[in-house]
Every structure is written in C-alpha cells, then in structure tokens.
Design an enzyme around this catalytic site. Structure first.
Site, PDB file in Angstrom:
ATOM      1  N   GLU A  54       0.906  -1.405   0.102  1.00 21.12           N
ATOM      2  CA  GLU A  54       0.009  -0.087   0.155  1.00 21.12           C
ATOM      3  C   GLU A  54       1.365   1.349  -0.054  1.00 21.12           C
ATOM      4  OE1 GLU A  54      -2.364  -3.306   1.816  1.00 21.12           O
ATOM      5  OE2 GLU A  54      -0.445  -2.647   1.956  1.00 21.12           O
ATOM      6  N   PHE A 116     -11.347  -6.954  14.007  1.00 18.37           N
ATOM      7  CA  PHE A 116     -10.711  -7.933  12.963  1.00 18.37           C
ATOM      8  C   PHE A 116     -10.404  -6.864  12.102  1.00 18.37           C
ATOM      9  CE2 PHE A 116      -9.276  -9.727   9.129  1.00 18.37           C
ATOM     10  CZ  PHE A 116      -7.459 -10.756   9.952  1.00 18.37           C
ATOM     11  N   GLN A 117      -9.093  -6.105  12.412  1.00 17.71           N
ATOM     12  CA  GLN A 117      -8.034  -5.127  11.148  1.00 17.71           C
ATOM     13  C   GLN A 117      -9.238  -3.752  11.469  1.00 17.71           C
ATOM     14  OE1 GLN A 117      -8.525  -7.116   7.408  1.00 17.71           O
ATOM     15  NE2 GLN A 117      -5.906  -8.099   7.500  1.00 17.71           N
ATOM     16  N   LYS A 166     -17.197  -0.616   6.419  1.00 11.75           N
ATOM     17  CA  LYS A 166     -18.154  -1.716   4.927  1.00 11.75           C
ATOM     18  C   LYS A 166     -19.304  -1.342   4.691  1.00 11.75           C
ATOM     19  CE  LYS A 166     -17.606  -6.637   3.570  1.00 11.75           C
ATOM     20  NZ  LYS A 166     -17.115  -7.508   3.595  1.00 11.75           N
ATOM     21  N   MET A 469      24.218   8.905   2.236  1.00 12.07           N
ATOM     22  CA  MET A 469      23.810  10.467   2.668  1.00 12.07           C
ATOM     23  C   MET A 469      24.688   9.938   3.981  1.00 12.07           C
ATOM     24  SD  MET A 469      23.949  13.490   2.298  1.00 12.07           S
ATOM     25  CE  MET A 469      22.681  14.142   1.038  1.00 12.07           C
TER      26      MET A 469
END
Length: 563
Positions: A54, A116-117, A166, A469
C-alpha cells in the site's frame, strides 16, 4: 444515473468518474471488497494499478499527481492496509501534493471494539492530512467525496482521506450526478501590499529571486519567467522548485542551501532584496536562520498565510496564488536593470562551478549521461540521499513537474512508486527513478508492479554499498564511525530485477553505463541498471548543519583546511 438508488460502493465509483479519475492505485482486502467488486464492473473506465504494497500505492498516487497536476487517488482496506498508506500520505502532506486516499473500515456497529483489522485511520492521519472524514451514513457519501476533491485541490493543495465503514459501502442511497466544482485560484490580492512590493523591487540594487515548490504547484512558469527578466535578477531554487524556472537559463545559479551551489549561497548572503516565490524557508535551505540573507529585505509570495514569518522574519508578505500575484506585479513593474550585480553573480558562477571526479563512474556522471540521452525531456523521480542531490544538481530541469522527489519528509522508498504513477499519468514521457541501494531496497518490490502492469520505467540504482548521505555525515562530523551505514551484503540487483520479470543490467564503468542506459531507452520494458560507484563519493558543496550558508565548502576547501 440521476435520482437512482445506488449502493455506497457504486456511489464511490460514480463520484470518481464524475471527478474525471481514470486511474487509481491500490490493494484490496476484506473491508473494501464491495468497492473492488464495483471497480471490476467499471474496469473499462477506471484503470486499477495493483501495487505490491500500500505504501507503493500512496507514492504512485502522489507521483501521478505531481507529474500531471491532477488529483492522485489511492485505495486501501482497513487496519494494516490503511496504516501502510501513512508514510505516503505524510510525504504528500509535507510537499503540498493533492491526493485523495480512500480506505474502508469495519462496519459501523463494530467500530471502536478492536474488531479484526480495525484501526481509527482518521485519528491516525489527522496531523498529516489537509482534512479527513469517516462516513457513517451512506446519504453523506457522495457529498463527502466531492468535498474531498475540492479540498485536495484548492488553496495550498494536500492529501485528504475518506474512511468508509464496510456496511456503508453496501447500504443504498439516492444518487444524483453532478458536474465537478471548478476550483479556481483566487485573484484577490491586497493592492496596498502589491504597491509596496513593486516599490521594494524598484528600490533594490542587488535583488535575488528564490523559487520554491509553490511556483510549480500554481503553474506560474510563464509569469515567473517574465518577472525574472523584468526584475533583472539571478535565480536560485529549492529542491521542490526545480523546473519552474529553466535550469538552462543564464540567470539561473543552481540550488540554494545545504547542497546548493556556492554562487547561490554567496549571492543570497550578499543580496539586498530576496524575493521568495512559494518556498517555506526549510532548514535545509536557510542553514542558520539568524544569518540567512542577513543584508536583505525579504519579500515573500505564498498562498498560505501561515508561512509568513514562520521560519524567517520577512519584511513583506504577499498572500495569494503565485501565478496571479506575479501577473499583477508584471503589469505594474517597469523594466529594471542591475548590470554590476548581475556581473558579480556571473563571476561567482564561473569561479565556483559544480565539480566531480571525471575519470570514473560516479553519481554525477550517471545523472549527466541520463540528461544527455534523454535530451533533458525525461521525468526524473528520486529516492532520498546523495543520489537525490546529484539528480537535483546535474540534471537541468527546464519544465515544471519533471523532478518528483520527497522534499519535506525525505522519504526513502518514495521514488519507485512515484515513477510508476508518473509513467501511468504521462505514458509518452521517459520516466527514470534514480535511487541509492539503501533506498531502493525499501520498496524494491514495486519492480514487480511495473512488470505486472507493463509500465516501462527505468530504475537506476546508484550502488555504493553504503547509506551514502548518512555515511557522508559520519565521515565529516562523526570521526568516521560508520554506525549501521555499511551495506556489505550479497544482494545482486540484476538477478533481483530478472527474478521479478524486469530487465537487469550492470555498469561498472562510464562506457558500460552509457551502453546500459541506451539499451534501457529502447527495450520497452521495465529496466533496472545496477550502477556501481565508490563508497566515498560525496555530495559537494555542503553546508555544515547549523552553519550559515555563506560557509558552504567543497572537497578542495576541505583539503586546504586539512593542510
């Protein structure tokens, strides 16, 4: 579609189409399944690019937005899907890039129950978005999406997040199509301030113009060019301002700040008026703020009033869209002339050119070769570090939206996703991502995305087997204690590219790099070039952290000091 009952997920797709969105970047999951099911039915109208992670989707949406000037869109599911967007959203926020991130969450009845999630992604992203929403009622969904696109674009642009539970994507509501609201920059500028600005410019004998990312975002290149010629002043830019004023013009003196040119750093330290168009005086530009442009009056033009007097105290602030402000100043400002001052800066340019070791393969050589073979017409994306500075110093950007780089946040892993987004938005352009080996490994899985979707980008890995760097700082300021910066590992990037289905090439000499890049330009597939350079190559000039920019030093200065 007018006055029809649609599900929430149908409304999402209709609103995206309404906004002219033709490409989205994302990754599906349980909570966002309804939206993806709807996307499937509209795949002829909206292309979905499935990234490997993602974070890649957020960077791709950002790269798409920077390259095209349109709003980039990314999608993710709830929980870890949403939190994986965070770094990409923060990157866009720091550089004022318009993206809309759409996440879905657990059902409304499950919110706040550690389901969940489940994660409160609106809470998580509050400090790094211009605005964000959680839409708990399907009747509010269409208006919220429309508002999000307006907020992302108007004024100082930035990212907006919409979180949709959802069940809201399944519930139905009345939907009526609308024409998208046209976001026009405001032409309102305080006349009194405008007069003062013109007076300041007329009274100045040693003006300098400093161009920032705002000049790119407002599309002000034409007005800026006319303004520069009218003021008759040298021009420097920030990393974000590259290409707003052509880097090939004789009045351009190179970048300002920590890795800016000596000509720009000395010139700004000596000017009597610094005109700043859309820059925010980042610490990387100013060095020690107490000594920054100490002999100069400062005239700042910016769309965001919060930037006035934030990092550096200014003499006059013009709040407004840069394009509109410069247009008005150009109308009122007579032609100025500063021959003596211009000659002095011209002498600085001649006396202090950028230099590098010409006989071996180096980062600067690779960047100059990329410039030569692409005729300066490519879109360059970068990761963050030495290679990023070389890409800023040695490629001459003549147009805005051709250097896409993480300026404010400094996100390692940004460039590859951004390159995929840029190439998707501008398929006719050559797109090259310049990375260091340390950065490349952060999101190198997106090579698989480029192959999967047949996006022919060129990935150059400037490979010095160190975190260049950070090691440069350890070399100069930490007595060569190379803590956790040496990457003596056995990763073979050519094999890695081939394993993901891309073309892998390796260059260890200047000749090999020339051949590899020529091949990359013609093969029509995603290509990775492993470009081997020495671990001790440094970015010059440099200003030590906290020092005045007038104390920029290079390799010769360092050697002279040691002797």
């Amino acid at each position: 579609m007018n006055g029809m009952q649609l599900t929430g997920s149908q409304i999402v797709i209709e609103c995206l189409k309404e906004q002219g969105v033709d490409t989205v970047f994302g990754y599906p999951g349980g909570a966002i399944l309804n939206v993806y099911d709807e996307l499937y039915k509209h795949k002829d109208e909206i292309t979905h690019i499935l990234t490997s992670h993602e974070q890649g989707a957020a960077h791709a949406a950002d790269g798409y937005a920077r390259a095209t000037g349109k709003v980039g869109v990314c999608l993710a599911t709830s929980g870890p899907g949403a939190t994986n967007l965070v770094t990409g959203i923060a990157t866009a926020y720091m550089d004022s890039i318009p993206i809309v991130a759409i996440t879905c969450n657990v059902g409304v009845s499950l919110l706040g129950k550690d389901s969940f999630q489940e994660i409160d992604i609106a809470g998580v992203t509050m400090p790094i978005t211009k605005h964000n929403y959680i839409v708990k009622d399907v009747n509010n969904l269409a208006d919220t999406i429309r508002k999000a696109f307006v907020i992302a674009k108007e004024g100082r642009p930035g990212p907006v997040l919409i979180d949709i539970p959802k069940d809201v994507t399944a519930n139905k509501a009345e939907f009526t199509a609308q024409e998208p609201k046209v976001v026009k920059p405001s032409e309102d500028i305080c006349e009194k301030d405008l007069e003062s600005a013109v007076r300041m410019i007329r009274e100045s004998e040693k003006p300098y113009i400093f161009v920032g990312g705002g000049a790119v975002l407002s599309g002000a290149s034409k007005e800026l060019y006319e303004f520069v010629k009218k003021v008759d002043a040298p021009v420097t830019d920030s990393l974000m301002g590259k290409g707003a004023f052509p880097g090939t013009d004789p009045l351009y003196t190179g970048m300002l700040g920590m890795h800016g040119t000596k000509a720009s750093n000395f010139g700004v330290s000596e000017c009597d008026l610094l005109i700043v168009t859309g820059a925010r005086f980042s610490d990387r530009v100013t060095g020690n703020t107490a000594t920054f442009a100490k002999d100069a009056k400062i005239l700042q033009i910016d769309i965001d009033p919060a930037e006035m007097d934030k990092n550096v105290m200014i003499d006059l602030g013009l709040v407004g869209d840069i394009k509109a402000v410069l247009k008005k100043i150009n109308e009122h400002l007579p032609q100025q002339s500063h021959p003596e001052w211009m000659n002095k800066i011209k002498d600085y340019k001649a006396k202090y050119p950028l230099t590098y070791h010409k006989d071996v393969l180096t980062g600067p050589f690779a960047v100059e070769e990329i410039y030569r073979q692409t005729n300066g017409e490519a879109i360059i994306t970068t990761e963050v570090g030495q290679h990023q500075m070389w890409a800023a110093q040695y490629y001459k950007y003549t147009k805005p939206r051709t250097l896409l780089t993480s300026g404010g946040l400094g996100t390692m892993g940004y460039g590859l996703g951004a390159a995929i987004g840029a190439k998707t938005g501008c398929p006719d352009k050559i797109v090259v991502n310049i990375a260091g080996d340390g950065c490349f490994r952060m999101n190198m899985n997106e090579i698989a995305t480029a192959v999967r979707h047949d996006v022919p980008i060129i990935q150059v890995v400037v490979n010095n087997h160190v975190l260049g760097m950070v090691r440069q700082w350890q070399d100069l300021f930490y007595d060569e204690r190379y803590s956790a910066t040496v990457l003596r590992d056995a990763v073979d990037y050519v094999k890695l590219a081939e394993a993901m289905g891309a073309v892998g090439l390796r260059a260890t000499t200047q000749e090999e790099f020339k051949e590899c890049f020529a091949k990359a330009l013609t093969c029509g597939k995603p290509v990775l070039i492993d470009c081997m350079i020495d671990c001790d190559d440094k970015v010059w000039p440099m200003v030590a952290p906290g020092a005045p920019i007038s104390e920029a030093f290079d390799e010769q200065d360092l050697k002279a000091k040691e002797n």
